[in-house]
Design a protein around this motif. Structure first.
Motif, PDB file in Angstrom:
ATOM      1  N   LEU A 231      10.162   6.364 -11.694  1.00  8.35           N
ATOM      2  CA  LEU A 231       9.095   6.158 -12.127  1.00  8.35           C
ATOM      3  C   LEU A 231       8.660   5.986 -10.755  1.00  8.35           C
ATOM      4  O   LEU A 231       9.211   5.590  -9.216  1.00  8.35           O
ATOM      5  N   GLN A 232       7.618   6.518 -10.461  1.00  7.80           N
ATOM      6  CA  GLN A 232       6.643   6.692  -9.081  1.00  7.80           C
ATOM      7  C   GLN A 232       5.941   4.854  -9.003  1.00  7.80           C
ATOM      8  O   GLN A 232       5.006   5.353  -9.894  1.00  7.80           O
ATOM      9  N   MET A 233       6.000   4.796  -7.982  1.00  5.11           N
ATOM     10  CA  MET A 233       5.259   3.672  -7.675  1.00  5.11           C
ATOM     11  C   MET A 233       3.948   3.916  -6.689  1.00  5.11           C
ATOM     12  O   MET A 233       4.806   3.656  -4.834  1.00  5.11           O
ATOM     13  N   ASN A 234       3.290   3.802  -6.656  1.00  3.13           N
ATOM     14  CA  ASN A 234       2.124   3.539  -5.682  1.00  3.13           C
ATOM     15  C   ASN A 234       1.244   2.665  -5.028  1.00  3.13           C
ATOM     16  O   ASN A 234       0.841   1.791  -6.298  1.00  3.13           O
ATOM     17  N   SER A 235       0.556   2.792  -4.290  1.00  7.77           N
ATOM     18  CA  SER A 235      -0.034   1.000  -3.599  1.00  7.77           C
ATOM     19  C   SER A 235       0.466   0.027  -4.414  1.00  7.77           C
ATOM     20  O   SER A 235       0.206  -0.887  -4.554  1.00  7.77           O
ATOM     21  N   LEU A 236       1.754  -0.432  -3.326  1.00  2.00           N
ATOM     22  CA  LEU A 236       2.456  -1.027  -4.121  1.00  2.00           C
ATOM     23  C   LEU A 236       1.693  -2.886  -3.277  1.00  2.00           C
ATOM     24  O   LEU A 236       1.384  -2.302  -1.988  1.00  2.00           O
ATOM     25  N   LYS A 237       2.150  -3.565  -4.193  1.00  2.00           N
ATOM     26  CA  LYS A 237       1.840  -4.539  -4.253  1.00  2.00           C
ATOM     27  C   LYS A 237       2.799  -5.591  -3.487  1.00  2.00           C
ATOM     28  O   LYS A 237       4.220  -5.845  -4.144  1.00  2.00           O
ATOM     29  N   PRO A 238       3.397  -6.940  -3.347  1.00  2.00           N
ATOM     30  CA  PRO A 238       3.460  -7.349  -2.866  1.00  2.00           C
ATOM     31  C   PRO A 238       4.871  -8.891  -4.071  1.00  2.00           C
ATOM     32  O   PRO A 238       5.447  -8.378  -4.353  1.00  2.00           O
ATOM     33  N   GLU A 239       3.242  -8.505  -4.816  1.00  2.00           N
ATOM     34  CA  GLU A 239       4.301  -8.729  -6.473  1.00  2.00           C
ATOM     35  C   GLU A 239       4.949  -8.181  -7.311  1.00  2.00           C
ATOM     36  O   GLU A 239       5.351  -8.570  -7.828  1.00  2.00           O
ATOM     37  N   ASP A 240       4.810  -6.945  -6.588  1.00  2.00           N
ATOM     38  CA  ASP A 240       5.754  -6.114  -7.036  1.00  2.00           C
ATOM     39  C   ASP A 240       7.252  -6.048  -6.836  1.00  2.00           C
ATOM     40  O   ASP A 240       8.310  -5.535  -7.289  1.00  2.00           O
ATOM     41  N   THR A 241       7.346  -6.808  -5.650  1.00  2.00           N
ATOM     42  CA  THR A 241       9.067  -6.936  -5.081  1.00  2.00           C
ATOM     43  C   THR A 241       9.687  -7.502  -5.635  1.00  2.00           C
ATOM     44  O   THR A 241       9.698  -8.549  -6.985  1.00  2.00           O
ATOM     45  N   ALA A 242      10.756  -6.989  -6.587  1.00  2.00           N
ATOM     46  CA  ALA A 242      12.359  -7.455  -7.746  1.00  2.00           C
ATOM     47  C   ALA A 242      13.172  -6.072  -7.498  1.00  2.00           C
ATOM     48  O   ALA A 242      13.389  -5.678  -6.851  1.00  2.00           O
TER      49      ALA A 242
ATOM     50  N   GLY B 283       0.665  -1.085   0.291  1.00  2.00           N
ATOM     51  CA  GLY B 283      -0.039  -0.401   0.098  1.00  2.00           C
ATOM     52  C   GLY B 283       1.067   1.414   0.092  1.00  2.00           C
ATOM     53  O   GLY B 283       0.513   2.386  -0.002  1.00  2.00           O
ATOM     54  N   GLY B 284       2.270   1.278  -0.145  1.00  2.00           N
ATOM     55  CA  GLY B 284       2.625   2.538   0.207  1.00  2.00           C
ATOM     56  C   GLY B 284       3.732   2.779  -0.965  1.00  2.00           C
ATOM     57  O   GLY B 284       3.082   2.520  -2.176  1.00  2.00           O
ATOM     58  N   SER B 285       4.699   3.935  -0.943  1.00  3.32           N
ATOM     59  CA  SER B 285       5.020   4.448  -2.607  1.00  3.32           C
ATOM     60  C   SER B 285       6.075   4.495  -2.603  1.00  3.32           C
ATOM     61  O   SER B 285       7.256   4.505  -0.992  1.00  3.32           O
ATOM     62  N   LEU B 286       6.848   4.213  -3.556  1.00  2.00           N
ATOM     63  CA  LEU B 286       8.478   4.595  -4.086  1.00  2.00           C
ATOM     64  C   LEU B 286       8.724   5.500  -5.126  1.00  2.00           C
ATOM     65  O   LEU B 286       7.369   5.206  -5.613  1.00  2.00           O
ATOM     66  N   ARG B 287       9.617   5.817  -4.900  1.00  2.00           N
ATOM     67  CA  ARG B 287       9.812   6.449  -5.819  1.00  2.00           C
ATOM     68  C   ARG B 287      11.877   6.873  -6.722  1.00  2.00           C
ATOM     69  O   ARG B 287      12.261   6.837  -5.867  1.00  2.00           O
ATOM     70  N   LEU B 288      11.192   5.680  -8.066  1.00  2.00           N
ATOM     71  CA  LEU B 288      13.105   5.351  -8.307  1.00  2.00           C
ATOM     72  C   LEU B 288      12.984   6.142  -9.401  1.00  2.00           C
ATOM     73  O   LEU B 288      11.980   7.281 -10.360  1.00  2.00           O
ATOM     74  N   SER B 289      14.668   6.806  -9.056  1.00  2.00           N
ATOM     75  CA  SER B 289      15.212   7.695 -10.092  1.00  2.00           C
ATOM     76  C   SER B 289      16.100   6.893 -10.789  1.00  2.00           C
ATOM     77  O   SER B 289      16.664   6.297 -10.320  1.00  2.00           O
ATOM     78  N   CYS B 290      16.556   7.921 -12.054  1.00  2.00           N
ATOM     79  CA  CYS B 290      18.174   6.842 -12.912  1.00  2.00           C
ATOM     80  C   CYS B 290      18.214   8.552 -14.095  1.00  2.00           C
ATOM     81  O   CYS B 290      17.586   8.537 -14.835  1.00  2.00           O
ATOM     82  N   ALA B 291      19.223   8.474 -13.776  1.00  2.00           N
ATOM     83  CA  ALA B 291      20.237   9.203 -13.968  1.00  2.00           C
ATOM     84  C   ALA B 291      20.987   8.715 -14.646  1.00  2.00           C
ATOM     85  O   ALA B 291      21.961   7.906 -14.517  1.00  2.00           O
ATOM     86  N   ALA B 292      21.640   9.210 -15.944  1.00  2.00           N
ATOM     87  CA  ALA B 292      21.522   9.263 -17.105  1.00  2.00           C
ATOM     88  C   ALA B 292      23.289  10.268 -17.376  1.00  2.00           C
ATOM     89  O   ALA B 292      22.559  11.279 -17.507  1.00  2.00           O
ATOM     90  N   SER B 293      24.176   9.749 -18.037  1.00  2.00           N
ATOM     91  CA  SER B 293      25.664  10.046 -18.628  1.00  2.00           C
ATOM     92  C   SER B 293      25.918   9.206 -20.001  1.00  2.00           C
ATOM     93  O   SER B 293      25.528   7.775 -20.199  1.00  2.00           O
ATOM     94  N   GLY B 294      26.754  10.111 -21.197  1.00  2.00           N
ATOM     95  CA  GLY B 294      27.541   9.850 -21.996  1.00  2.00           C
ATOM     96  C   GLY B 294      26.613   8.972 -22.792  1.00  2.00           C
ATOM     97  O   GLY B 294      26.697   8.303 -23.726  1.00  2.00           O
ATOM     98  N   LEU B 295      25.376   9.683 -23.069  1.00  2.00           N
ATOM     99  CA  LEU B 295      24.819   9.669 -24.053  1.00  2.00           C
ATOM    100  C   LEU B 295      23.350  10.858 -24.019  1.00  2.00           C
ATOM    101  O   LEU B 295      23.145  12.018 -23.867  1.00  2.00           O
ATOM    102  N   THR B 296      22.508  10.646 -25.854  1.00  2.00           N
ATOM    103  CA  THR B 296      21.920  12.236 -25.565  1.00  2.00           C
ATOM    104  C   THR B 296      21.163  12.159 -25.544  1.00  2.00           C
ATOM    105  O   THR B 296      19.778  11.029 -26.033  1.00  2.00           O
TER     106      THR B 296
END
Length: 123
Positions: free
Chosen positions: A81-92, A15-28
């Motif tokens: 990637l904003q992830m809301n209403s997380l479920k156990p099956e989202d574990t990965a 039921g909780g939330s997490l926000r993933l970030s991905c910083a890119a470099s070396g490409l356009t």
């Protein structure tokens, strides 16, 4: 060289939330469709979401539609990637990837990958 660095993973209750970030470099960055994938041990890596380089169109796996939101900040060369209403099956382990040729949900079409960040959802 190209680097994609994910951050923001962790342990969260269902039921909780997490926000993933991905910083890119070396490409356009503005010329790449950016995607998020996830994988569990012994299973294939699966598509989660992608956002195109041209119009910022977004696409989601059915399993996350309505709960996850992908976005990009071209000024910061970062995709989220904003992830809301997380479920156990989202574990990965969640991976960020860059596709320089089109807009795809296939692992084989992506040119560059990050190292992954673990997301664990407890019940």
């Amino acid at each position: 060289q190209v680097q994609l660095v994910e951050s923001g993973g962790g342990l969260v209750q269902a039921g909780g939330s997490l926000r993933l970030s991905c910083a890119a470099s070396g490409l356009t960055f503005t010329r790449y469709t950016m995607g998020w994938f996830r994988q569990n041990p012994g299973k294939e890596r699966e598509f989660v979401a992608r956002i195109t380089w041209s119009r910022g169109s977004t696409y989601y796996a059915d399993s996350v539609k309505g709960r996850f939101t992908i976005s990009r900040d071209n000024a910061r060369n970062t995709v989220y990637l904003q992830m809301n209403s997380l479920k156990p099956e989202d574990t990965a382990v969640y991976y960020c990837a860059a596709d320089g040729w089109g807009s795809s949900d296939r692992v084989s079409d992506y040119d560059y990958w990050g190292q992954g960040t673990q997301v664990t959802v407890s019940s």
